[in-house]
Design an enzyme around this catalytic site. Structure first.
Site, PDB file in Angstrom:
ATOM      1  N   HIS A 106      42.504  70.438  47.504  1.00 45.28           N
ATOM      2  CA  HIS A 106      43.598  69.468  47.365  1.00 45.28           C
ATOM      3  C   HIS A 106      44.933  70.170  47.085  1.00 45.28           C
ATOM      4  CE1 HIS A 106      41.112  65.738  47.022  1.00 45.28           C
ATOM      5  NE2 HIS A 106      40.203  66.575  46.560  1.00 45.28           N
TER       6      HIS A 106
ATOM      7  N   ILE B  59      37.518  69.502  44.102  1.00 46.82           N
ATOM      8  CA  ILE B  59      37.018  68.344  43.361  1.00 46.82           C
ATOM      9  C   ILE B  59      35.942  67.670  44.210  1.00 46.82           C
ATOM     10  CG2 ILE B  59      37.639  66.170  42.249  1.00 46.82           C
ATOM     11  CD1 ILE B  59      40.575  67.226  42.217  1.00 46.82           C
ATOM     12  N   ARG B  60      34.681  67.838  43.824  1.00 45.71           N
ATOM     13  CA  ARG B  60      33.550  67.341  44.625  1.00 45.71           C
ATOM     14  C   ARG B  60      33.754  67.733  46.095  1.00 45.71           C
ATOM     15  NH1 ARG B  60      32.795  61.312  44.240  1.00 45.71           N
ATOM     16  NH2 ARG B  60      30.803  61.802  45.212  1.00 45.71           N
TER      17      ARG B  60
ATOM     18  N   GLY C 133      39.163  61.629  48.700  1.00 41.17           N
ATOM     19  CA  GLY C 133      38.623  60.382  48.176  1.00 41.17           C
ATOM     20  C   GLY C 133      37.118  60.422  48.352  1.00 41.17           C
ATOM     21  N   GLU C 134      36.537  59.322  48.772  1.00 39.53           N
ATOM     22  CA  GLU C 134      35.106  59.259  49.057  1.00 39.53           C
ATOM     23  C   GLU C 134      34.943  59.034  50.553  1.00 39.53           C
ATOM     24  OE1 GLU C 134      31.552  59.577  49.483  1.00 39.53           O
ATOM     25  OE2 GLU C 134      32.184  59.853  47.393  1.00 39.53           O
ATOM     26  N   SER C 135      34.423  60.038  51.245  1.00 38.12           N
ATOM     27  CA  SER C 135      34.386  59.993  52.710  1.00 38.12           C
ATOM     28  C   SER C 135      33.598  58.802  53.234  1.00 38.12           C
ATOM     29  CB  SER C 135      33.809  61.295  53.278  1.00 38.12           C
ATOM     30  OG  SER C 135      32.484  61.518  52.811  1.00 38.12           O
TER      31      SER C 135
ATOM     32  N   ARG D 116      28.671  67.972  52.496  1.00 41.42           N
ATOM     33  CA  ARG D 116      29.274  67.140  51.460  1.00 41.42           C
ATOM     34  C   ARG D 116      28.885  67.641  50.068  1.00 41.42           C
ATOM     35  NH1 ARG D 116      27.388  62.161  50.810  1.00 41.42           N
ATOM     36  NH2 ARG D 116      29.304  61.167  50.108  1.00 41.42           N
TER      37      ARG D 116
ATOM     38  N   GLU E 173      47.789  68.932  47.473  1.00 43.03           N
ATOM     39  CA  GLU E 173      48.698  67.923  46.925  1.00 43.03           C
ATOM     40  C   GLU E 173      48.526  67.759  45.419  1.00 43.03           C
ATOM     41  OE1 GLU E 173      44.896  65.786  47.590  1.00 43.03           O
ATOM     42  OE2 GLU E 173      46.015  67.354  48.626  1.00 43.03           O
TER      43      GLU E 173
ATOM     44  N   CYS F  40      39.784  67.570  51.737  1.00 40.84           N
ATOM     45  CA  CYS F  40      38.542  67.214  51.059  1.00 40.84           C
ATOM     46  C   CYS F  40      37.783  66.165  51.867  1.00 40.84           C
ATOM     47  CB  CYS F  40      38.834  66.764  49.625  1.00 40.84           C
ATOM     48  SG  CYS F  40      37.360  66.775  48.559  1.00 40.84           S
TER      49      CYS F  40
END
Length: 203
Positions: free
Chosen positions: A178, A141-142, A52-54, A113, A180, A84
């Site tokens: 990821h 992904i990012r 997600g967004e840390s 990051r 998953e 991630c």
């Protein structure tokens, strides 16, 4: 808790790809639940920190009173798997953190990051993992990158051009990618094995 009882694990459900982790864990036979409040930690034996967004997960964890309870659970030896953003949240040190960003910590690594750029620079690649016969199909992904490892951290996977992207330290497991998303289950299986080991050692 008997040995044959399914592992009771939770996914931190403040932001990110929560449902994907729940699905994989349930398919592997775990009793998986959402974790949103400190009391939820008392019902589980292991925790997944999703992608997600840390920085957002960090802020929400503090807002919901989750930061210190998760730190305490890590210190007490609860198995945790971070993907991630979850890797960033487990890291003791973060390069490129936004102002005021904090982590749960516990993993003696430095991570960078967005090491590969933004969403448009997302990619997939095949990775060899230490001790596994078949490679992993990894979706980045990012994604972050592990840039420094403490002496107790074991690197599990490295990009072909260099750069550590999966690590393990005691009962903490983390990947920059990821599993998953790409249908890879072996990291979740490894996490569940740590949960079972922790249960056995507590008896």
């Amino acid at each position: 808790m008997s040995e044959g009882t399914p592992p009771r694990v939770g996914v931190l459900a403040l932001q990110g790809d929560v449902r994907e982790h729940l699905r994989v864990l349930e398919e592997l036979g775990a009793a998986a639940s959402l974790v949103r409040r400190p009391d939820d930690l008392a019902t589980i034996e292991g925790l997944v920190l999703p992608g997600g967004e840390s920085s957002v997960i960090d802020k929400l964890a503090r807002a919901f009173g989750m930061q210190q309870p998760i730190r305490d659970a890590i210190t007490a030896g609860m198995p945790v798997y971070g993907t991630c953003a979850g890797l960033i949240l487990l890291a003791d040190r973060v390069d490129g953190a936004i102002a005021g960003q904090e982590t749960f910590g516990g993993l003696d690594v430095t991570v960078r990051r967005n090491a590969f750029g933004g969403q448009t620079e997302s990619f997939e690649t095949a990775l060899a993992v230490a001790g596994w016969d078949a490679p992993v199909r990894a979706a980045f992904i990012r994604a972050p990158l592990v840039t420094e490892l403490g002496p107790g951290v074991r690197p599990l996977a490295t990009l072909p051009e260099g750069g550590v992207v999966a690590v393990e330290q005691g009962r903490l497991l983390a990947t920059a990618f990821h599993p998953e998303v790409s249908g890879e289950r072996r990291f979740h299986e490894r996490f569940l094995a740590r949960v079972r080991e922790a249960r056995a050692s507590a008896r």
